[in-house]
Design a protein around this motif. Structure first.
Motif, short mmCIF file in Angstrom:
data_model
loop_
_atom_site.label_atom_id
_atom_site.label_comp_id
_atom_site.label_asym_id
_atom_site.label_seq_id
_atom_site.Cartn_x
_atom_site.Cartn_y
_atom_site.Cartn_z
N LEU A 41 -9.73 10.49 3.08
CA LEU A 41 -8.89 11.75 2.95
C LEU A 41 -7.53 11.06 2.37
CD1 LEU A 41 -9.80 13.35 6.13
CD2 LEU A 41 -10.32 14.31 3.75
N ALA A 42 -7.02 10.00 2.92
CA ALA A 42 -5.87 9.27 2.51
C ALA A 42 -5.63 9.28 0.99
CB ALA A 42 -5.34 7.98 3.06
N GLY A 43 -6.78 8.90 0.39
CA GLY A 43 -6.94 8.67 -1.25
C GLY A 43 -6.64 10.00 -1.94
N PHE A 44 -7.09 11.29 -1.49
CA PHE A 44 -6.80 12.45 -1.93
C PHE A 44 -5.31 12.99 -1.64
CE2 PHE A 44 -11.22 12.97 -1.61
CZ PHE A 44 -11.59 13.75 -2.78
N MET A 45 -4.71 12.62 -0.58
CA MET A 45 -3.18 12.91 -0.25
C MET A 45 -2.43 11.92 -1.25
SD MET A 45 -3.41 12.97 3.98
CE MET A 45 -1.58 13.74 3.97
N GLY A 46 -2.98 10.68 -1.47
CA GLY A 46 -2.27 9.91 -2.58
C GLY A 46 -2.14 10.60 -3.85
N ARG A 47 -3.29 11.12 -4.41
CA ARG A 47 -3.41 11.80 -5.65
C ARG A 47 -2.78 12.90 -5.74
NH1 ARG A 47 -9.83 12.31 -6.42
NH2 ARG A 47 -9.30 13.50 -8.47
N ALA A 48 -2.53 13.62 -4.75
CA ALA A 48 -2.00 14.81 -4.48
C ALA A 48 -0.35 14.46 -4.78
CB ALA A 48 -2.07 15.66 -3.36
N THR A 49 -0.07 13.64 -3.84
CA THR A 49 1.44 13.11 -3.96
C THR A 49 1.67 12.66 -5.20
OG1 THR A 49 1.22 12.24 -1.50
CG2 THR A 49 3.11 11.30 -3.00
N GLU A 50 1.11 11.88 -6.23
CA GLU A 50 1.06 11.50 -7.26
C GLU A 50 1.88 12.50 -8.25
OE1 GLU A 50 -0.54 8.55 -11.09
OE2 GLU A 50 -1.69 9.03 -9.06
N SER A 51 0.71 13.66 -8.03
CA SER A 51 0.90 14.85 -9.15
C SER A 51 2.20 15.72 -8.69
CB SER A 51 -0.29 15.82 -8.62
OG SER A 51 -1.66 15.40 -9.11
N LEU A 52 2.57 15.63 -7.41
CA LEU A 52 3.72 16.36 -7.09
C LEU A 52 4.92 15.56 -7.42
CD1 LEU A 52 2.98 17.41 -3.37
CD2 LEU A 52 3.37 18.85 -5.38
N ALA A 53 4.83 14.20 -7.29
CA ALA A 53 6.18 13.40 -7.99
C ALA A 53 6.34 13.59 -9.46
CB ALA A 53 5.61 11.93 -7.57
N VAL A 54 5.21 13.64 -10.12
CA VAL A 54 5.26 14.06 -11.67
C VAL A 54 5.89 15.43 -11.99
CG1 VAL A 54 4.07 14.34 -13.96
CG2 VAL A 54 3.38 12.50 -12.18
N VAL A 55 5.62 16.49 -11.09
CA VAL A 55 5.79 17.63 -11.13
C VAL A 55 7.19 18.02 -10.62
CG1 VAL A 55 5.50 20.29 -10.91
CG2 VAL A 55 3.63 18.65 -11.35
N ALA A 56 7.50 17.55 -9.40
CA ALA A 56 8.65 17.79 -8.53
C ALA A 56 9.82 16.67 -8.55
CB ALA A 56 8.53 18.52 -7.26
N GLY A 57 9.30 15.56 -9.07
CA GLY A 57 10.38 14.48 -9.05
C GLY A 57 10.02 13.44 -8.00
N GLU A 58 10.42 12.32 -7.96
CA GLU A 58 10.11 11.22 -7.00
C GLU A 58 10.54 11.66 -5.50
OE1 GLU A 58 11.61 7.51 -8.15
OE2 GLU A 58 10.08 7.38 -9.53
N ARG A 59 11.60 12.20 -5.37
CA ARG A 59 12.25 12.43 -3.95
C ARG A 59 11.61 13.51 -3.22
NH1 ARG A 59 17.41 12.07 -6.57
NH2 ARG A 59 18.80 10.22 -5.78
N ILE A 60 11.17 14.71 -3.97
CA ILE A 60 10.49 15.62 -3.37
C ILE A 60 8.97 15.31 -2.86
CG2 ILE A 60 9.56 18.11 -3.60
CD1 ILE A 60 12.25 18.82 -5.04
#
Length: 352
Positions: A41-60
């Protein structure tokens, strides 16, 4: 390939976790199943975080990952407080600080440093976080220990409640500072250049949905995992303090651990540091104070007073992290130094 393995592990692991707990499978077997499921499950959270970092920026992106990851620990801690396990909760909070600053940051610096000789992140963020770390851990955690010597339980809780409210208010002010009033003011000239060229794997909506669902699943599995610790500890000869500081903390923050290391491997050190340090700040300035205030409604309240080994370990971790990361650059040797410190403390808590 790795994503497919994680998908298979999650699809099998989550139902097996539910079935195994209902049918009372052997505890040691369930311990392994729960751990593997959380990793998947942590692997999926990592992929989701990476997508959010691209879309919303590193901080968010880093903030969202830390928030969802700490939500798991918050849930586990509330269950523990309800059961009256105040010592385990305080130990797990200590473990979160040590785990994020030494283990997560150490592994991120080491893994990223093996692939890239030098990795940079926003030096202004590093200095801002350093000040908050000193305040949150050294000031807010050490002060209660000093002032509560000889105090009655009522005064200890009053002091802890007051400090908790101040910590929460300052944490919210820090978020407002970084994300609103001074967003982009202290931005490196090179920062954000690669983000515009990169395409997110998932859109904002899908990434948030995956992060939410994975967090709920991790919360359920983690809560079940907590109930296996007593028998596993007896089998392997672990103490309650060691379980709280090392085992509960690692399991409760597994999602953040995986995400930060993945980000560092992809040379997104800004996100990795935001997850590791940002999660520490969130634990110290938000999760711990919230638990203190929630505990007031339970039969056994939790003052914000740690043992001396816990305090010294946290202060040492903060000072070492500041000394290493305050220049905005990392390499594999600095990561190895943080990991070595974590191992030394782990041995100490095991033998204590």
């Amino acid at each position: 390939m790795v994503n497919k393995i994680f998908l298979i592990m999650a699809v099998i692991g989550v139902p097996l976790s539910v079935i195994g707990s209902l049918l009372h499978f052997p505890t040691i077997i369930m311990f392994v199943i729960y751990c593997l499921t959380i990793i998947a499950l942590a692997g999926f959270m990592g992929r989701a975080t990476e997508s959010l970092a691209v879309v919303a920026g590193e901080r968010i992106g880093g903030l969202l990952n830390a928030t969802f990851g700490n939500a798991v620990e918050l849930i586990i801690s509330i269950f523990s407080l309800k059961a009256g396990l105040v010592g385990v909760v305080l130990a797990s909070l200590t473990g979160s600080v040590l785990g994020n600053l030494l283990l997560v940051a150490g592994l991120s610096f080491f893994v990223g440093g093996v692939r890239y000789k030098r990795q940079k992140f926003n030096v202004y963020d590093a200095r801002h976080n350093s000040g908050l770390l000193v305040f949150a851990v050294i000031v807010a955690f050490v002060i209660p220990e000093v002032f509560t010597q000889g105090m009655g339980e009522g005064h200890k809780l009053a002091l802890s409640s007051g400090i908790s409210i101040i910590l929460i208010l300052l944490y919210l002010a820090a978020l407002f500072f970084k994300l609103v009033t001074h967003r982009g003011v202290y931005q490196s000239t090179s920062e954000g250049a690669s983000e515009h060229e990169e395409v997110a794997e998932w859109g904002m909506g899908k990434a948030l949905a995956v992060l939410l669902i994975a967090t709920l699943a991790v919360a359920y599995v983690s809560e079940k995992l907590v109930h296996t610790f007593a028998e596993v500890a007896e089998t392997f000869g672990w103490s309650e303090l060691f379980i709280g500081v090392i085992i509960v903390a690692i399991v409760g923050n597994a999602a953040e651990h995986a995400s930060a290391i993945i980000m560092a491997y992809k040379n997104k050190m800004g996100v990795a540091v935001e997850i590791a340090v940002g999660s520490t700040l969130q634990v110290a300035m938000f999760v711990a104070p919230v638990l203190v205030l929630i505990s007031l409604f339970f039969e056994k309240s939790m003052p914000l007073v740690f043992t001396m080994p816990e305090l010294i370990s946290m202060v040492t971790a903060v000072l070492l992290t500041i000394a290493i990361a305050n220049d905005g650059e990392t390499n594999w040797f600095e990561g190895a130094t943080l990991l070595a410190a974590y191992m030394i403390m782990g041995i100490g808590f095991y033998l204590l």
